[in-house]
Design an enzyme around this catalytic site. Structure first.
Site, PDB file in Angstrom:
ATOM      1  CG  ASP A  90      41.338-114.414  36.882  1.00 33.25           C
ATOM      2  OD1 ASP A  90      41.289-114.195  35.663  1.00 33.25           O
ATOM      3  OD2 ASP A  90      41.472-115.546  37.366  1.00 33.25           O
ATOM      4  CG  HIS A 121      40.012-107.047  28.999  1.00 39.58           C
ATOM      5  ND1 HIS A 121      40.339-107.833  30.079  1.00 39.58           N
ATOM      6  CD2 HIS A 121      40.297-107.809  27.896  1.00 39.58           C
ATOM      7  CE1 HIS A 121      40.812-109.003  29.653  1.00 39.58           C
ATOM      8  NE2 HIS A 121      40.777-109.017  28.337  1.00 39.58           N
ATOM      9  CG  LEU A 170      47.160 -95.437  46.151  1.00 39.30           C
ATOM     10  CD1 LEU A 170      47.101 -96.535  47.208  1.00 39.30           C
ATOM     11  CD2 LEU A 170      45.913 -95.512  45.269  1.00 39.30           C
TER      12      LEU A 170
HETATM   13  C1  FPP Z   1      42.264-111.111  33.665  1.00 37.86           C
HETATM   14  O1  FPP Z   1      41.009-111.522  33.207  1.00 37.86           O
HETATM   15  C2  FPP Z   1      42.514-109.720  33.329  1.00 37.86           C
HETATM   16  C3  FPP Z   1      43.493-109.270  32.512  1.00 37.86           C
HETATM   17  C4  FPP Z   1      44.462-110.156  31.848  1.00 37.86           C
HETATM   18  C5  FPP Z   1      43.632-107.851  32.192  1.00 37.86           C
HETATM   19  C6  FPP Z   1      43.257-106.888  33.267  1.00 37.86           C
HETATM   20  C7  FPP Z   1      43.089-105.565  32.658  1.00 37.86           C
HETATM   21  C8  FPP Z   1      42.173-104.632  33.010  1.00 37.86           C
HETATM   22  C9  FPP Z   1      41.259-104.751  34.139  1.00 37.86           C
HETATM   23  C10 FPP Z   1      42.067-103.375  32.238  1.00 37.86           C
HETATM   24  C11 FPP Z   1      43.304-102.535  32.142  1.00 37.86           C
HETATM   25  C12 FPP Z   1      43.934-102.249  33.444  1.00 37.86           C
HETATM   26  C13 FPP Z   1      44.314-101.025  33.907  1.00 37.86           C
HETATM   27  C14 FPP Z   1      45.108-100.923  35.138  1.00 37.86           C
HETATM   28  C15 FPP Z   1      43.957 -99.785  33.238  1.00 37.86           C
HETATM   29  P1  FPP Z   1      40.937-112.662  32.085  1.00 37.86           P
HETATM   30  O2  FPP Z   1      40.906-111.985  30.775  1.00 37.86           O
HETATM   31  O3  FPP Z   1      42.061-113.617  32.278  1.00 37.86           O
HETATM   32  O4  FPP Z   1      39.570-113.322  32.431  1.00 37.86           O
HETATM   33  P2  FPP Z   1      39.184-114.872  32.241  1.00 37.86           P
HETATM   34  O5  FPP Z   1      40.060-115.665  33.159  1.00 37.86           O
HETATM   35  O6  FPP Z   1      37.740-114.903  32.661  1.00 37.86           O
HETATM   36  O7  FPP Z   1      39.380-115.211  30.803  1.00 37.86           O
END
Ligand code: FPP
Length: 272
Positions: free
Chosen positions: A33, A50, A144
């Site tokens: 997050d 991201h 893993l």
């Molecule tokens: C949450 O942060 C994160 C996500 C919804 C996406 C996570 C994706 C990645 C790390 C990249 C792709 C993953 C892989 C496995 C290749 P948020 O966007 O909700 O952050 P915020 O709460 O600060 O808005």
């Protein structure tokens, strides 16, 4: 690149120290997050968060594999995330596609087994195919198990399991009396995993957000204040270290746990 032979010597020392402290968590699950907030604080587009988050994924996957974690489950896209602006959803799908294409060979040669949970039919066809190919290619790997939770929610998987069980009852394969916790678990998509020992959530938020609701009944929760793009292997080691200092009681008393531990330590190792 071979992750075991290319390990940095200082890192190796930290990993060995952790291993010598106790039984490592077999399964670590992570709610990654804070990508958006990390980007906004830097006046960047959310997608940049991201993108850098993928660097954290790479480092955490590699460190988990090196240290001997058996299962790592990453919450990469929830069912609720489909409600985000289309530009962000599309950008995330592109990043995911890029990650799978770019990393699969290295994951395969490092003995990683790829698995996924979630409503895969909702994902773009290209990603569905990449995931199926990655799972097939790595299915016999013994290191893993990396599970990507994509288009996933805990409630969705529970409801799906209820539907499948109901069908099997109707077909006469099982009867209602057969429905135990074990049987129920076997109908969940997580049935090839062990239950998470440790769930890490970044960015200081303290919620499960529909992640592994059934499976987390007795999992330990660790909250990191770092945003996911800043979270790297040293933060993973901190989380594991914190976990190793906890007492897991599974509903029992502390005294009972101590008796159980002293019963399994060989007499020769016991202090007089
Ligand atoms: C949450 O942060 C994160 C996500 C919804 C996406 C996570 C994706 C990645 C790390 C990249 C792709 C993953 C892989 C496995 C290749 P948020 O966007 O909700 O952050 P915020 O709460 O600060 O808005």
């Amino acid at each position: 690149m071979n992750w075991q032979t290319s390990i940095n010597p200082e890192d190796k020392i930290v990993q060995e120290q952790l291993k010598s402290k106790g039984k490592l968590p077999r399964h670590i699950a992570i709610i990654m997050d804070g990508n958006g907030r990390w980007a906004s604080e830097k006046n960047l587009n959310r997608l940049e968060g991201h993108k850098v988050g993928i660097e954290s994924v790479r480092d955490v996957v590699k460190a988990s594999s090196q240290i001997g974690i058996e299962y790592l489950t990453l919450y990469a896209f929830s069912l609720e995330n489909w409600k985000r602006p289309i530009s962000e959803v599309n950008g995330l799908m592109q990043l995911l596609e890029h990650y799978l294409k770019a990393e699969i060979d290295e994951l395969y040669t490092n003995n990683v087994r790829i698995y996924s949970i979630g409503k895969l039919s909702a994902l773009p066809k290209t990603i569905q195919k990449l995931l199926i190919d990655a799972k097939n290619l790595t299915k016999d790997n013994t290191g893993l198990t990396l599970t990507l939770a994509l288009s996933y929610s805990g409630r969705w998987d529970i409801v799906r399991a209820v539907q499948l069980i109901t069908l099997d009852v109707r077909r006469g394969k099982i009867s209602p009396e057969d429905i135990t916790e074990e049987l129920f678990s076997s109908y969940l998509q997580t049935n090839i995993l062990v239950e998470p020992d440790l769930l890490i959530r970044t960015s200081g938020e303290m919620r499960l957000s529909n992640f592994l609701l059934w499976e987390m009944a007795y999992g330990e929760i660790y909250i990191s204040n770092k945003y996911w793009p800043e979270f790297r292997r040293d933060d993973l080691y901190d989380a594991i270290n914190n976990y190793l200092n906890r007492e897991r009681r599974f509903g029992k008393t502390s005294a009972q746990i101590h008796t159980e531990i002293s019963n399994i330590i060989p007499t020769s190792n016991k202090k007089n």
